[in-house]
Scaffold this active site. Structure first.
Site, PDB file in Angstrom:
ATOM      1  N   CYS A   4       0.854  -1.193   0.000  1.00  0.00           N
ATOM      2  CA  CYS A   4       0.000   0.000   0.000  1.00  0.00           C
ATOM      3  C   CYS A   4       0.894   1.249   0.000  1.00  0.00           C
ATOM      4  CB  CYS A   4      -0.900  -0.018   1.231  1.00  0.00           C
ATOM      5  SG  CYS A   4      -1.769   1.526   1.505  1.00  0.00           S
ATOM      6  N   ASP A  30      -1.066  16.307  -2.089  1.00  0.00           N
ATOM      7  CA  ASP A  30      -1.313  15.373  -3.196  1.00  0.00           C
ATOM      8  C   ASP A  30      -0.256  15.599  -4.279  1.00  0.00           C
ATOM      9  OD1 ASP A  30      -4.100  13.726  -4.231  1.00  0.00           O
ATOM     10  OD2 ASP A  30      -2.586  14.245  -5.734  1.00  0.00           O
ATOM     11  N   HIS A  46      -3.791   1.189   8.518  1.00  0.00           N
ATOM     12  CA  HIS A  46      -4.431   0.884   7.235  1.00  0.00           C
ATOM     13  C   HIS A  46      -5.908   0.554   7.418  1.00  0.00           C
ATOM     14  CE1 HIS A  46      -4.533  -0.376   3.002  1.00  0.00           C
ATOM     15  NE2 HIS A  46      -5.482  -1.195   3.440  1.00  0.00           N
ATOM     16  N   ASN A  86     -13.315   9.039  -1.883  1.00  0.00           N
ATOM     17  CA  ASN A  86     -13.850   8.128  -2.889  1.00  0.00           C
ATOM     18  C   ASN A  86     -13.852   6.713  -2.327  1.00  0.00           C
ATOM     19  OD1 ASN A  86     -14.118  10.174  -4.886  1.00  0.00           O
ATOM     20  ND2 ASN A  86     -11.924  10.057  -5.284  1.00  0.00           N
ATOM     21  N   HIS A  99      -8.538   7.860   2.620  1.00  0.00           N
ATOM     22  CA  HIS A  99      -7.958   9.209   2.568  1.00  0.00           C
ATOM     23  C   HIS A  99      -9.052  10.205   2.244  1.00  0.00           C
ATOM     24  CE1 HIS A  99      -7.602   7.339  -1.415  1.00  0.00           C
ATOM     25  NE2 HIS A  99      -7.778   8.536  -1.942  1.00  0.00           N
TER      26      HIS A  99
HETATM   27  P1  AMP Z   1      -8.199   8.625  -5.024  1.00  0.00           P
HETATM   28  O1  AMP Z   1      -8.239   8.648  -6.535  1.00  0.00           O
HETATM   29  O2  AMP Z   1      -9.383   9.222  -4.351  1.00  0.00           O
HETATM   30  O3  AMP Z   1      -7.888   7.213  -4.521  1.00  0.00           O
HETATM   31  O4  AMP Z   1      -6.983   9.558  -4.618  1.00  0.00           O
HETATM   32  C1  AMP Z   1      -5.661   9.118  -4.592  1.00  0.00           C
HETATM   33  C2  AMP Z   1      -4.816  10.366  -4.642  1.00  0.00           C
HETATM   34  O5  AMP Z   1      -3.528  10.019  -4.226  1.00  0.00           O
HETATM   35  C3  AMP Z   1      -4.691  10.993  -6.039  1.00  0.00           C
HETATM   36  O6  AMP Z   1      -5.195  12.336  -5.998  1.00  0.00           O
HETATM   37  C4  AMP Z   1      -3.198  10.931  -6.322  1.00  0.00           C
HETATM   38  O7  AMP Z   1      -2.723  12.063  -7.015  1.00  0.00           O
HETATM   39  C5  AMP Z   1      -2.613  10.826  -4.925  1.00  0.00           C
HETATM   40  N1  AMP Z   1      -1.327  10.171  -4.826  1.00  0.00           N
HETATM   41  C6  AMP Z   1      -0.965   8.977  -5.364  1.00  0.00           C
HETATM   42  N2  AMP Z   1       0.308   8.686  -5.019  1.00  0.00           N
HETATM   43  C7  AMP Z   1       0.749   9.703  -4.237  1.00  0.00           C
HETATM   44  C8  AMP Z   1       1.976   9.976  -3.573  1.00  0.00           C
HETATM   45  N3  AMP Z   1       3.011   9.133  -3.639  1.00  0.00           N
HETATM   46  N4  AMP Z   1       2.067  11.128  -2.861  1.00  0.00           N
HETATM   47  C9  AMP Z   1       1.034  11.983  -2.793  1.00  0.00           C
HETATM   48  N5  AMP Z   1      -0.150  11.769  -3.388  1.00  0.00           N
HETATM   49  C10 AMP Z   1      -0.299  10.649  -4.107  1.00  0.00           C
HETATM   50 ZN    ZN Z   2      -2.306   1.376   3.672  1.00  0.00          ZN
END
Ligand code: AMP
Ligand code: ZN
Length: 109
Positions: A4, A30, A46, A86, A99
């Site tokens: 994860c 983000d 988690h 989401n 998140h």
């Molecule tokens: P979701 O689509 O609601 O699952 O949001 C996941 C979010 O995580 C997206 O907006 C991605 O841009 C963000 N994300 C993915 N990997 C990383 C990372 N390593 N650091 C910061 N944000 C991330």
């Molecule tokens: Zn996790």
């Protein structure tokens, strides 16, 4: 090693631009921001999504909501913002670790 990515960020195995951390909550920017303010707030433990929270998680969820409010007070102009989570692939969840997106600094329709 966890698969994860958010657990890996919590463990310090992946970098993040951290804006808040305590023993149970982490907030970081983000990587692909959709607004001038785009912060992700997560439990360090988690939990897959809001769809899998249990009654034992209620105090933690309350503290996460309070923390979002505190971060937003500091960072979102006019204290106006949007909070999104989401649940499930078909609704846009790409990372299976609970998140909350804090989005601010621009107008939303
Ligand atoms: P979701 O689509 O609601 O699952 O949001 C996941 C979010 O995580 C997206 O907006 C991605 O841009 C963000 N994300 C993915 N990997 C990383 C990372 N390593 N650091 C910061 N944000 C991330
Ligand atoms: Zn996790």
């Amino acid at each position: 090693m966890s698969e994860c990515i958010f657990c890996r960020i919590v463990a310090g195995e992946l970098p993040a631009d951290v804006v808040y951390s305590d023993d149970e909550i982490l907030a970081f920017k983000d990587i692909n921001p959709a607004a001038p303010v785009h912060i992700l707030i997560i439990p360090k433990r988690h939990i897959s999504s809001l769809g899998s929270v249990k009654s034992d998680d209620i105090p933690l969820l309350g503290r996460i909501m309070h923390r979002i409010s505190q971060i937003a007070k500091d960072r979102c102009p006019l204290n106006e913002y949007r909070v999104i989570t989401n649940i499930g692939k078909s609704c846009g969840q790409t990372v299976d670790h609970l998140h909350f997106h804090l989005l601010g600094g621009r107008k939303f329709d």
